[in-house]
Design a protein around this motif. Structure first.
Motif, short mmCIF file in Angstrom:
data_model
loop_
_atom_site.label_atom_id
_atom_site.label_comp_id
_atom_site.label_asym_id
_atom_site.label_seq_id
_atom_site.Cartn_x
_atom_site.Cartn_y
_atom_site.Cartn_z
N ARG A 374 0.80 -1.33 -0.04
CA ARG A 374 -0.07 -0.03 0.07
C ARG A 374 0.90 1.19 -0.13
NH1 ARG A 374 -3.46 0.29 4.87
NH2 ARG A 374 -1.49 0.73 5.64
N ASP A 375 1.84 1.24 0.86
CA ASP A 375 2.84 2.48 0.89
C ASP A 375 3.55 2.50 -0.49
OD1 ASP A 375 2.04 2.52 3.38
OD2 ASP A 375 3.87 1.99 4.10
N ALA A 376 3.96 1.53 -1.11
CA ALA A 376 4.43 1.54 -2.53
C ALA A 376 3.57 1.65 -3.62
CB ALA A 376 5.44 0.44 -2.36
N SER A 377 2.23 1.52 -3.51
CA SER A 377 1.51 1.43 -4.64
C SER A 377 1.36 2.84 -5.35
CB SER A 377 0.04 0.92 -4.45
OG SER A 377 -0.50 2.13 -3.37
N ASP A 378 1.44 3.78 -4.56
CA ASP A 378 1.43 5.08 -5.49
C ASP A 378 2.75 6.02 -5.31
OD1 ASP A 378 0.75 7.28 -6.94
OD2 ASP A 378 -0.58 8.22 -5.54
N PRO A 379 3.71 5.56 -6.27
CA PRO A 379 4.97 6.15 -6.09
C PRO A 379 4.99 7.50 -6.41
CG PRO A 379 5.03 4.81 -8.18
CD PRO A 379 3.44 4.77 -7.61
N TYR A 380 4.06 8.23 -6.89
CA TYR A 380 3.95 9.42 -7.36
C TYR A 380 3.47 10.53 -6.46
CZ TYR A 380 4.48 6.66 -11.60
OH TYR A 380 5.01 5.86 -12.36
#
Lengths: 383, 362, 352
Positions: A374-380
């Motif tokens: 979840r933490d990585a799922s939106d890298p922008y």
């Protein structure tokens, strides 16, 4: 702090690498991977889960014995102590166990197992013991590990109430307990994407109807609902059919949260300028869904799914524990725990509770992996 | 507005003519969606966008400038009115009457640049995919190789290194992203570009780069701009003509220099006076500070919507809404104002008083 | 709470340093942000002072550290931000305290915040709780810092609302923020921040999110209220127009460094640093006739990849090879009270 200008900072990518050529051309999935791998607990959990699933897939090979093979004389035998040092104080490179000698307690007449220190039974890798058919296809007698003597019994985690090897049964139980979550989540995923997508894309009345259905379903207390549904299952159904029926029961509620997430993301993404720009570009609805909307929330959905798996596992365990889920001869962690219901067991044979440890470890691992995803799922990072 | 020539519905030089454009949003309440009011976001707007010019729509938030631009490109469908678009000597077409399929062709020629370059570029696509997307959708390229060549050309056009086409937007700063957005807008060789607050989110030093780039591209490619902005100084630099909007209506429209030096509407005068000027010498100038707030488009005052804040307001303003009429600019240019007293008021523009002070200092 | 009665405050007797006539003296302030991605030197050695009743502007583009500077003064930095060096000397009562040496949540800073130094923000809604009336919040602030009765505090709150030009203070005092329009909220926020008559008001981009006519109202209000109450103001903004309209002196910042510092007249009419000149030529002017603009080339570098030496040398039109990229240029006084950090004006002796 005012958002710094320059290239947009990417969370999780080390500063020194921000201008690295690889980062400049890194796709979403690469960025997610880099970010995920910085989450140490999630990576460890992923390794643990990977090991569990490996064990589940190769259960026949990993488990040292046949899960139904019982030895009456070893009923409720405790776990062996694996030793390297013999009673004379000599060190052995190859680990060994002392076999159990059974005596009766002079007061309670309960069975007592004592190690027979005169006999040493060495452990080995790729040893022969009970024959099996891997996935019902390949016949073999070779097991990953066990005692070198094919007739002796290694009690790694103790024996159950009829003298079956608990470790073997936990390994076989992992098959059902670990896959029921995946299959259940796949079902929820399918239903969630379908109804959430319809709700978010069509909006209006369809959205309202679907949302009301979801709210009604979520208003029902889950455990009584599951219990009611599983009581309706005919008890003479074969294991496989019961298994899928349980999955469907577990998914009746599971899909609603996924549907909500999908709908919410749909609405949020439709507000993004790049979706509006694509519409003005003349892109068709399908192109917008598959090229713009889906890739933007797929990673997020996967993270949510990972976090939904533990619920499924717990659901199955709970149902089986109270006797409404899978029934013996099926083996799942919940079925195994049913043995531990009696209070007597807790006092005398605590190892029968060991399946709980596996349930807990699995659920924690899924939660950590889910958190990491979840933490990585939106890298922008948006300004 | 009366610029229409005898030949038809559009002005002679116009490429887009907006006629009686209205966009109302219903205010609904309750489960039954009972309509309890209406927000008049755009209320009978008329103007011509002439070929090759930059027309700015300025005003404060909620004045309807962005909604107007969205109604032109049909990103939002207007409640009523027409938007005529004419390509060369073709017959004008009314965009408001077109279905999605027909609009696809028109939208090739009217493109949009958004305010926030972080939201307007899909972070999951490379520059090649982003800039090439319109080309692919409109099947303007035969092969992947041709697409690469075209995208590289477009990157060069906006002064970006063409070798960066495999990079993702996260590799670029705000100003560079806005260049990418411009390249995407230009990929279909459009006639008209609508820039919706295209430089508002940028730092001043980068904003100046983009303003100059837009100007160069206009000369190079013969583009027509509809420049939607709230910053008067930026508009003054960029636009040939300016339309000032207040509460969903155009209150004044004229040539930039004329409008700034001799405004003919009290609201324009107040806007110009309120704009902060980076010159400490003008610190102690007499400023017109408008009382109150922008009129609520959901609850407009009667008569002229500006009258509660207008220091020249008289009884007539409270009862009668003024029409937008030509009050005549210098050198025979047209200059429209929607004020009952446009002819008689002596309004101050940027030249007033301030000019002489400044000269003395340099 | 009365300050002299508090033993915690008594300890902090005068600390040396700082010109005696200045209200706030910042010396070599360095505030860094620590994250997994690395260290960002958001403020990297900034010094300035402000005298009572003076209006100082701090200007620069995004990432220059102007907001972090103000957060450092009040010690309200985000968790990963840390002041690693410097002094912030505040003339407090009849003694001077170094705010950096104080506990950020301690009695001294709690007393100073709101009473001695107040702050207004870009978004007025953040200053107020939505579930209390404006009046209650102003009265509470007054009663925290002054020993007055509820009735007296109520009177003071009314007076302050009147001063900031609320249309009907007697009614407004019982309203909630969501009842107010944007401009009124701004005024209410100013009233709240000034309710204890602070000696210093820090305004962090208070006009950035508002329309130009509301901005004009706000600037007029600040000017009037400053003349009325005589507090010093630090105005933090990216808008040089606002700086020119309001302030007496200005400090221009770039990537955490102070590049130029002087009276507004000096800095705007005789800009010395190439960055200041570039900024001024980048802004379209509200003047008759065509005035060309000249942008600064390139973009602000990433905070994780700071240039060496003078931070501006990568974009500078007057870049001197072999000099500018070596070391930070020192501040050089080019005229009385006008300092520039640029090798064009000297300071090269220090280089080997």
């Amino acid at each position: 702090m005012t958002q710094a200008a320059g290239t947009a900072p990417l969370d999780g990518v080390p500063a020194a690498d921000q201008t690295d050529q690889r980062v400049l051309v890194a796709s979403q999935w690469q960025l997610i991977r880099w970010r995920f791998f910085r989450h140490k607990l999630a990576v460890i959990s992923l390794v643990v889960l990977g090991a569990f699933y490996f064990v589940a897939i190769f259960a026949e090979f990993v488990a040292p014995y046949d899960p139904t093979d019982f030895r009456e004389e070893l009923t409720l035998a405790p776990p062996h102590t694996i030793r390297f040092v013999d009673p004379d104080g000599n060190f052995h490179l190859r680990p060994f166990v002392h076999p159990f000698k059974k005596t009766l307690d002079s007061v309670t007449y309960a069975a007592i197992f004592v190690e027979d220190e005169t006999v040493m039974q060495p452990l080995g890798l790729f040893v022969r013991s009970d024959p099996y058919k891997l996935w019902g296809l390949f016949e073999s007698e070779i097991h990953l590990f066990g005692l070198q003597d094919p007739d002796a019994r290694l009690s790694l985690l103790g024996q159950d109430t009829v003298g079956r090897d608990l470790f073997t049964r936990i390994v076989y139980g992992a098959r059902i307990s670990l896959t029921i979550g995946l299959v259940g989540v796949a079902m929820s995923f399918f239903l969630g994407i379908l109804f959430g997508g319809l709700s978010g894309y069509l909006g209006g009345t369809v959205d309202m109807v679907i949302q009301r259905i979801i709210e009604s379903l979520r208003a029902l207390p889950t455990l009584p609902l599951w219990m009611a549904l599983s009581i309706a299952l005919p008890s003479d159904w074969p294991v496989l059919r019961t298994y899928f029926a349980i999955v469907i029961i577990l998914s009746t509620v599971g899909w609603t949260s996924i549907a909500r997430v999908v709908r919410g993301r749909f609405f949020a993404l439709r507000e993004e300028d790049f979706v509006g720009a694509a519409e003005l570009d003349g892109a068709s609805n399908l192109r917008i869904i598959f090229r713009y909307l889906l890739p933007s929330f797929l990673s997020y959905i996967i993270a949510r799914l990972t976090l939904a798996i533990p619920q499924m596992i717990l659901g199955e365990t709970a149902l089986s524990f109270i006797g409404l889920g899978l029934q013996p001869p099926a083996i799942s962690w919940g079925v195994l725990l049913k043995d531990a219901q009696a209070i007597r067991v807790l006092a005398l044979s605590p190892w029968l509770l060991l399946p709980t440890v596996f349930v807990v470890v699995t659920i924690l691992a899924f939660n950590f992996v889910g958190d990491g995803l979840r933490d990585a799922s939106d890298p922008y990072t948006h300004v | 507005m009366t610029e229409t020539s005898e030949s038809g519905v559009m002005g002679d030089r116009a490429i887009i003519s907006v006629r009686n454009l209205v966009k109302h949003f219903p205010v609904e309440t309750g489960i039954l969606r009972r309509q309890v009011g209406v927000v008049k976001a755009v209320d009978n707007v008329n103007f011509d966008l002439n070929e090759g010019e930059t027309l700015a729509l300025v005003g404060e938030s909620g004045c309807g400038k962005t909604t107007t631009s969205h109604c032109i490109i049909q990103a939002q469908r207007p409640t009523s009115g027409q938007v005529f678009f004419r390509l060369g000597d073709d017959e004008p077409m009314d965009l408001t009457q077109m279905e999605k399929g027909e609009l696809k062709g028109a939208r090739r020629n009217i493109r949009m640049i958004y305010q926030d370059p972080y939201s307007s570029l899909n972070p999951r696509m490379t520059l090649l995919q982003i800039i090439g997307e319109p080309l692919a959708i409109h099947r303007m390229v035969e092969s992947q190789e041709e697409l690469r060549v075209r995208v590289a050309d477009l990157l060069r056009l906006v002064r970006l290194d063409p070798s960066t086409l495999n990079r993702y937007p996260h590799a670029f700063s705000g100003g560079q992203r806005q260049r990418i957005a411009i390249a995407r807008a230009l990929s279909l060789s459009p006639k008209v570009v609508i820039a919706d607050e295209a430089v508002s989110a940028l730092d001043v030093s980068v904003q100046a780069q983009i303003l100059n780039l837009l100007k160069e591209l206009q000369h190079q490619l013969g583009l027509t701009y509809l420049f939607v902005a709230h910053n008067l100084a930026v508009v003054k630099y960029e636009a040939d003509r300016v339309a000032v909007m207040y509460a969903g209506k155009i209150v004044e429209i004229g040539e930039t220099e004329e409008l700034y030096t001799s405004p003919r509407h009290p609201y324009t005068e107040a806007l110009i006076s309120a704009a902060p000027n980076p010159d400490p010498d003008t610190k102690h100038r007499a400023r017109i500070v408008l009382a109150g707030e922008v009129a609520d488009p959901g609850n407009l005052p009667a008569g002229c919507a500006f009258h509660p804040r207008c220091r020249y307001a008289e009884d007539r303003c409270r009862q009668e809404a003024p029409e937008l009429v030509d009050v005549g600019g210098s050198e025979g240019q047209s200059h429209f104002s929607a004020c009952h007293f446009a002819e008689s008021l002596e309004l101050t523009g940027i030249a007033g008083g301030l000019q002489s002070e400044k000269r003395g200092n340099e | 709470m009365s300050q002299s009665a508090d033993p915690d405050l008594e300890r902090h007797a005068a600390v040396s340093g700082g010109p005696s006539d200045s209200l706030l003296t910042v010396r070599n302030l360095q505030t860094h942000f620590f994250s997994r991605e690395g260290v960002v030197k958001a403020v990297d050695g900034v010094s300035f002072d402000i005298r009572p009743g003076e209006i100082l502007g701090i200007a620069g583009e995004s990432g220059c550290g102007k907001s972090v500077t103000s957060q450092s003064i009040l010690r309200i930095l985000p968790k990963n931000g840390k002041i690693v060096e410097g002094e912030i000397l505040f003339n407090y009562g009849d003694r001077t305290v170094d705010l950096i040496q104080e506990d950020a949540d301690g009695a001294v800073l709690r007393d100073i915040r709101g009473k001695e130094i107040a702050m207004i923000f870009q978004e007025p809604m953040t200053a107020f709780s939505p579930v209390h009336t404006i009046g209650d919040q102003i009265i509470e602030t007054i009663r925290i810092h002054q020993q007055v009765s509820k009735e007296e505090a109520h009177e003071q709150a009314l007076e302050m609302l009147r001063r900031v030009g609320m249309p009907s203070p007697a009614r407004n005092i019982d309203q909630y923020t969501f009842n107010l329009s944007g401009g009124m909220r701004q005024r209410a926020m100013v009233a709240l921040s000034l309710s204890c008559r602070p000696k210093l008001l820090i305004a962090d981009e208070p006009t950035t999110a508002v329309d130009v006519t509301i901005q004009a109202q706000m600037l007029e209000l600040l000017r009037d209220i400053q003349a009325d109450l005589g507090m010093a103001i630090i105005m933090i903004t990216h808008d040089l127009g606002v700086i020119a309209e309001l302030t007496d002196r200005v400090m221009i910042m770039y990537l955490g460094k102070e590049v130029e510092h002087g009276t507004v007249e000096d800095v705007f009419h005789r800009p010395q640093h190439p960055y200041t000149r570039g900024l001024l030529t980048s802004i379209p002017k509200m003047e008759p006739g065509r005035v060309e603009i000249e942008p600064i080339e390139g973009a602000v570098p990433s905070p994780y990849a700071m240039p060496t030496g003078c931070k501006f040398h990568t974009r500078c039109p007057d870049y001197i090879e072999g000099v500018c990229e070596k070391q930070d240029p020192p501040l050089v006084e080019v005229a009385r009270g006008h300092e520039v950090s640029c090798y064009l004006y000297g300071g090269r002796e220090g280089l080997e």
